[in-house]
Design an enzyme around this catalytic site. Structure first.
Site, PDB file in Angstrom:
ATOM      1  N   ALA A 100       6.833  -6.341   1.017  1.00 41.28           N
ATOM      2  CA  ALA A 100       5.932  -5.562   1.833  1.00 41.28           C
ATOM      3  C   ALA A 100       4.967  -6.336   2.821  1.00 41.28           C
ATOM      4  CB  ALA A 100       4.962  -4.674   1.028  1.00 41.28           C
ATOM      5  N   HIS A 135      -7.295 -10.623  12.265  1.00 35.60           N
ATOM      6  CA  HIS A 135      -7.593 -11.439  10.932  1.00 35.60           C
ATOM      7  C   HIS A 135      -8.137 -12.682  11.063  1.00 35.60           C
ATOM      8  CE1 HIS A 135      -4.131  -8.668  10.017  1.00 35.60           C
ATOM      9  NE2 HIS A 135      -4.176  -9.084   8.775  1.00 35.60           N
ATOM     10  N   LYS A 139      -4.721 -17.048   9.217  1.00 31.42           N
ATOM     11  CA  LYS A 139      -3.647 -16.420   9.449  1.00 31.42           C
ATOM     12  C   LYS A 139      -2.725 -16.990  10.311  1.00 31.42           C
ATOM     13  CE  LYS A 139      -1.291 -12.332   8.887  1.00 31.42           C
ATOM     14  NZ  LYS A 139      -0.312 -12.213   7.367  1.00 31.42           N
ATOM     15  N   GLY A 145       2.240  -9.388   9.908  1.00 28.98           N
ATOM     16  CA  GLY A 145       3.364  -8.356   9.453  1.00 28.98           C
ATOM     17  C   GLY A 145       2.999  -6.782   9.502  1.00 28.98           C
TER      18      GLY A 145
END
Length: 238
Positions: A100, A135, A139, A145
């Site tokens: 995920a 973010h 990151k 994603g």
């Protein structure tokens, strides 16, 4: 349940905390300082391996895990051009896999809300859709994603758009994603529909990493004892 952590950075430590709270045991913790311990003998001690590393390492880690026949939960991003290859190896080795882009329960509900809103908005051509994601500065991949998954959710309906573009300036025929890196933000994702008359905006804002960690452990609990490839939709019954 016995868990191996492949990647022991901030996410790995957050997953460890949640896993222990839920009564699980951490039998292996791999980071760049003990890569020699990343072997079949140690992986076989775990019921599930949870892999959270970076774009540079994730693919090789997953190949190694599936070569060992491991049960794997992975949340690493930035390597998805090789996802089908990894899934094929999982099937070949009769292993188990959940990938995920974001394991947060709230984010996965947000994914479904995003798809539904796109379907509602699409007939109303006066609205232009754009996205923004924020973010922390560590990151490494941009867009995230999670942002890419949200973009794909919009593009399922907005088929007239030729993919997405990560850019401060809009491009004709593309879904615009604006990526920002600001500390200490763990993750904020915004989808905005703009017209001359009004705006419609949906936002998911993470307050900390615990939601991601909890979702990863819940996914591991779901996957334990299974074979095959699953998604968070199946984990959460969405």
């Amino acid at each position: 349940m016995k868990i191996a952590l492949i990647g022991y950075g901030k996410m790995g430590k957050a997953i460890e905390e949640v896993a222990l709270e839920r009564g699980h045991e951490i039998v292996l913790k791999i980071d760049e300082n003990n890569l020699s311990d990343f072997n079949k003998e140690n992986i076989d001690k775990a019921d599930v391996s949870i892999e959270f590393t970076g774009p540079h390492a994730a693919y090789d880690n997953l190949v190694k895990l599936f070569t060992f026949g491991a049960t794997v939960v992975s949340g690493s991003t930035g390597w998805l051009d090789k996802l089908q290859e990894v899934q094929a190896l999982c099937k070949e080795k009769n292993a188990a896999f959940i990938y995920a882009s974001n394991f947060s329960v709230g984010v996965n509900l947000f994914f479904e809300l995003n798809k539904k809103l796109a379907q509602l908005m699409h007939p109303h051509k006066q609205y232009t859709v754009t996205m923004e994601e924020i973010h922390h500065t560590q990151k490494k991949d941009a867009p995230s994603g999670t942002a890419i998954t949200l973009a794909e959710g919009v593009l399922e309906t907005y088929k007239e758009l030729d993919g997405w573009v990560n850019s401060e300036e809009p491009q004709q025929g593309k879904l615009q994603i604006v990526s920002k890196r600001i500390d200490p933000a763990p993750g904020t994702h915004t989808i905005k529909y703009t017209s001359e008359i009004d705006d419609i905006v949906i936002i998911h804002e993470a307050h900390n990493r615990k939601g991601f960690a909890l979702g990863a452990v819940v996914a591991a609990e779901f996957l334990n004892g299974k074979k095959g490839i699953y998604t968070m939709k199946e984990v959460l019954g969405l």
